[in-house]
Design a protein around this motif. Structure first.
Motif, PDB file in Angstrom:
ATOM      1  N   VAL A   1      28.951 -28.300-104.736  1.00 18.37           N
ATOM      2  CA  VAL A   1      27.975 -27.815-104.132  1.00 18.37           C
ATOM      3  C   VAL A   1      26.871 -27.559-104.992  1.00 18.37           C
ATOM      4  O   VAL A   1      26.902 -27.065-106.216  1.00 18.37           O
ATOM      5  CB  VAL A   1      28.813 -26.292-103.551  1.00 18.37           C
TER       6      VAL A   1
ATOM      7  N   SER B   1      22.215 -21.434 -98.286  1.00 13.87           N
ATOM      8  CA  SER B   1      23.130 -22.487 -97.947  1.00 13.87           C
ATOM      9  C   SER B   1      24.092 -22.604 -98.964  1.00 13.87           C
ATOM     10  O   SER B   1      25.497 -23.134 -98.453  1.00 13.87           O
ATOM     11  CB  SER B   1      22.430 -23.550 -97.455  1.00 13.87           C
TER      12      SER B   1
ATOM     13  N   SER C   1      28.236 -22.724 -98.252  1.00 13.44           N
ATOM     14  CA  SER C   1      29.277 -23.721 -98.464  1.00 13.44           C
ATOM     15  C   SER C   1      30.328 -23.529 -99.384  1.00 13.44           C
ATOM     16  O   SER C   1      31.495 -24.008 -99.169  1.00 13.44           O
ATOM     17  CB  SER C   1      28.353 -24.868 -99.036  1.00 13.44           C
TER      18      SER C   1
ATOM     19  N   CYS D   1      32.708 -21.689 -97.172  1.00  9.98           N
ATOM     20  CA  CYS D   1      33.505 -22.204 -96.131  1.00  9.98           C
ATOM     21  C   CYS D   1      34.469 -23.228 -96.718  1.00  9.98           C
ATOM     22  O   CYS D   1      35.406 -23.392 -96.176  1.00  9.98           O
ATOM     23  CB  CYS D   1      32.269 -23.046 -95.379  1.00  9.98           C
ATOM     24  N   CYS D   2      33.946 -23.643 -97.923  1.00  6.49           N
ATOM     25  CA  CYS D   2      34.886 -24.515 -98.704  1.00  6.49           C
ATOM     26  C   CYS D   2      36.310 -23.603 -98.935  1.00  6.49           C
ATOM     27  O   CYS D   2      37.480 -24.153 -98.917  1.00  6.49           O
ATOM     28  CB  CYS D   2      34.442 -24.913 -99.903  1.00  6.49           C
TER      29      CYS D   2
ATOM     30  N   MET E   1      27.938 -31.303-101.217  1.00  8.83           N
ATOM     31  CA  MET E   1      27.310 -30.541-100.250  1.00  8.83           C
ATOM     32  C   MET E   1      26.181 -30.183-101.073  1.00  8.83           C
ATOM     33  O   MET E   1      25.752 -29.618-101.932  1.00  8.83           O
ATOM     34  CB  MET E   1      28.106 -29.261 -99.875  1.00  8.83           C
TER      35      MET E   1
ATOM     36  N   CYS F   1      22.776 -28.430-101.258  1.00  7.09           N
ATOM     37  CA  CYS F   1      22.059 -27.312-100.674  1.00  7.09           C
ATOM     38  C   CYS F   1      20.705 -26.819-101.385  1.00  7.09           C
ATOM     39  O   CYS F   1      20.623 -25.509-101.682  1.00  7.09           O
ATOM     40  CB  CYS F   1      23.075 -26.103-100.636  1.00  7.09           C
TER      41      CYS F   1
ATOM     42  N   ILE G   1      22.974 -29.791 -96.316  1.00  6.31           N
ATOM     43  CA  ILE G   1      22.908 -28.564 -95.626  1.00  6.31           C
ATOM     44  C   ILE G   1      21.824 -27.854 -95.994  1.00  6.31           C
ATOM     45  O   ILE G   1      21.280 -27.476 -97.102  1.00  6.31           O
ATOM     46  CB  ILE G   1      24.118 -27.344 -96.372  1.00  6.31           C
TER      47      ILE G   1
ATOM     48  N   THR H   1      22.759 -22.887 -91.368  1.00  3.49           N
ATOM     49  CA  THR H   1      23.549 -23.575 -92.397  1.00  3.49           C
ATOM     50  C   THR H   1      24.840 -22.931 -92.502  1.00  3.49           C
ATOM     51  O   THR H   1      25.672 -23.840 -93.122  1.00  3.49           O
ATOM     52  CB  THR H   1      22.706 -23.048 -93.757  1.00  3.49           C
TER      53      THR H   1
ATOM     54  N   ALA I   1      27.969 -25.934 -92.688  1.00  3.15           N
ATOM     55  CA  ALA I   1      28.874 -25.901 -93.755  1.00  3.15           C
ATOM     56  C   ALA I   1      30.334 -25.618 -93.079  1.00  3.15           C
ATOM     57  O   ALA I   1      31.325 -26.431 -93.767  1.00  3.15           O
ATOM     58  CB  ALA I   1      28.780 -24.664 -94.622  1.00  3.15           C
TER      59      ALA I   1
ATOM     60  N   THR J   1      32.999 -28.926 -93.888  1.00  6.00           N
ATOM     61  CA  THR J   1      34.166 -28.553 -94.726  1.00  6.00           C
ATOM     62  C   THR J   1      35.486 -29.062 -93.875  1.00  6.00           C
ATOM     63  O   THR J   1      36.253 -29.802 -94.310  1.00  6.00           O
ATOM     64  CB  THR J   1      34.132 -27.249 -95.126  1.00  6.00           C
TER      65      THR J   1
END
Length: 556
Positions: free
Chosen positions: A7, A13, A17, A20-21, A144, A146, A367, A380, A384, A388
């Motif tokens: 990331v 964002s 991320s 969300c991961c 990702m 960001c 993102i 965002t 994300a 993912t």
């Protein structure tokens, strides 16, 4: 299937991320070049590090209930629109609550992101980073990006004849932090976006005179709606339905009347130039400053001299001390290799503004590179969540050949003038959010919700489209989403209720919705019914039952 995810950036964002991961059992490693989280929301006294930061006086333009993470509401005592300091505190609370900080490597710059030699089979990326002069290389299953919209200041000096002769101070709004240093000066602010309006208003309290130059004009919105409620809380699915039913010309006419009902924009020098795309800013004080003469509206600058500015309308302003360009930013991806870098710079080749169309393996996501009529944070986060799940193979996107063919065809149609390029236009909030949520499997089903939980359905459809709605169902469902929706007005009113008046009447929220939207929805419903063959059938059935003498009276 992807497992290790890089990331890039720990701003709004980037934090989305990372979380969300973790929600998808992925292993994130976040690289942040500064020493703290928050990106541009982390205020610093200077911008010597080259990073874009907010100015000290900045107030959010989207209210707290519409701009929170979908499973982490703001504290109820937070104001509806808050200072950059309070917003940064919220980001800190979010990161600590979900234990995100341990996944971030601070003071680390990403030097390059290149395809692994067997990318076509694995979709992996080689990422080179640098920390305190030491470089490291690591391989990740997905990346990702960001880094956002506000990377490099856009300073179009070449567009202003004579600017190099000007002997006064020239700076971009990226360098503006506080009004100190402008006392008693004549300041020219060029550009009328949200930043231009904010800077002009703040300087009007200390500078001798503030001139605000705009090429196009703009609508000026207040943060509060009729009744004093946050304007963003009026962004409902109900309203979105009306927008889909009514013709655009009618909507534009209604919007223009509403905007000019507050104050006549033409009288204030703010009306939008004919042929230019309508735009709007959020500013509660600019009209008052113009009315009181502390800010003077001007047309485009035609030319600069050593001490003055000549405008397109022929007027000249002498003895200008400072010129502040609030002309926006450009984004870039210096760590990507060509031709991927150039392709990502063209939003037309980003599928749903997230996935580069050319990659045979969808393991890189952009993102936060969006312009939206609503909360960027909320969007965002949904980006994300979708990305993912694509990394894990749980969501699919079309093959790269199809995406490239569609984007190339669209590009050709734009060049030929067949269609307009809308890539830089602001997206409508609810349609974009719903589209992403549908791909995740988290879009609320309103009809079914009305059958199962009428009270909740009423708030979801007639109330503000807060991010909690996208946690009601599907992957990532949050048990607190229902409660958050049903109490969102309580959190909105809490910071306002600092002085309790005995026996004060409470405005019923449902009645407010009906008063606001009852007439438009009734009109829209009638339009839909009139177009329906059901009306003809109903008329025929009823006509047979009307007594003959009433039919004669009806016909006339």
């Amino acid at each position: 299937m992807a497992k290790r995810v890089a990331v890039i950036g720990a701003g709004v964002s980037g934090l989305s991320s990372i979380k969300c991961c973790l929600d998808e059992d992925l292993e994130p490693t976040c690289f942040e070049r500064s020493n703290d989280i928050g990106g541009l929301w982390k205020f610093t006294e200077s911008s010597k590090d080259g990073m874009t930061r907010v100015y000290r006086s900045l107030i959010t333009n989207v209210c707290k209930e519409m701009s929170c993470y979908s499973d982490f509401p703001f504290r109820e005592d937070y104001p509806n629109f808050m200072s950059q300091e309070k917003f940064w505190n919220y980001l800190q609370e979010f990161a600590e609550h979900f234990d995100l900080l341990k996944y971030i490597q601070f003071k680390t710059t990403v030097c390059s992101v290149t395809k692994h030699p067997d990318f076509s089979n694995t979709g992996q990326w080689d990422v080179v980073t640098e920390t305190e002069g030491k470089q490291e290389r690591a391989t990740f299953d997905a990346v990702m990006v960001c880094t956002g919209h506000f990377l490099n200041p856009r300073l179009p000096l070449e567009s202003f004849s004579g600017i190099h002769k000007f002997k006064g101070q020239i700076l971009h709004s990226q360098e503006y932090k506080t009004p100190e240093g402008f006392q008693g000066k004549r300041v020219l602010v060029i550009g009328l976006g949200n930043t231009g309006g904010d800077v002009a208003v703040e300087l009007s309290r200390t500078a001798a005179e503030v001139l605000l130059s705009t090429r196009t004009g703009t609508w000026v919105r207040s943060r509060s709606s009729h009744g004093g409620y946050p304007i963003n809380m009026m962004d409902t699915r109900y309203y979105n339905f009306i927008r889909q039913v009514l013709p655009s010309c009618v909507l534009n006419w209604i919007e223009e009347r509403q905007m000019n009902k507050q104050f006549n924009h033409e009288n204030y020098g703010l009306s939008i130039v004919k042929g230019k795309k309508p735009k709007a800013i959020v500013n509660d004080e600019l009209p008052t400053c113009i009315l009181c003469g502390t800010v003077t509206m001007k047309t485009s600058v035609l030319e600069f001299t050593e001490t003055s500015a000549i405008f397109e309308d022929g007027t000249v302003e002498e003895n200008i001390d400072s010129v502040i360009f609030t002309t926006g930013y450009t984004f870039a991806f210096p760590f990507l290799e060509e031709p991927l870098r150039s392709l990502c710079m063209n939003k037309m080749f980003l599928y749903k503004l997230v996935f580069p169309s050319s990659l045979e393996r969808a393991t890189l996501a952009i993102i936060g590179l969006i312009s939206l009529k609503g909360s960027i944070l909320a969007a965002t986060e949904l980006q994300a969540r979708w990305a993912t799940r694509v990394f894990k193979g749980l969501c699919k996107i079309p093959p790269s050949q199809k995406l490239m063919a569609e984007a190339t065809e669209k590009e050709q149609l734009i060049k030929r003038g067949v269609i307009k390029n809308t890539c830089e236009d602001k997206l409508d909030y609810i349609p974009y959010m719903d589209e992403l949520a549908a791909r995740v499997g988290a879009k609320p089903n309103i009809p079914i919700l009305f059958l199962k939980d009428p009270r909740l359905a009423w708030e979801v459809f007639f109330g503000p489209c807060t991010p909690y709605q996208y946690r009601l169902t599907g992957p990532g469902m949050w048990d607190g989403a229902r409660s958050a929706i049903l109490t969102q007005w309580d959190r909105t009113m809490k910071p306002l209720k600092t002085r309790t008046v005995p026996d004060a009447s409470k405005p019923p929220s449902r009645l407010r919705y009906l008063k606001t939207w009852g007439a438009p929805v009734l009109l829209a419903s009638l339009l839909l019914i009139c177009k329906s063959p059901f009306l003809k059938l109903l008329q025929d059935r009823l006509w047979d039952r009307i007594p003959s003498y009433l039919a004669c009276i009806w016909q006339g």
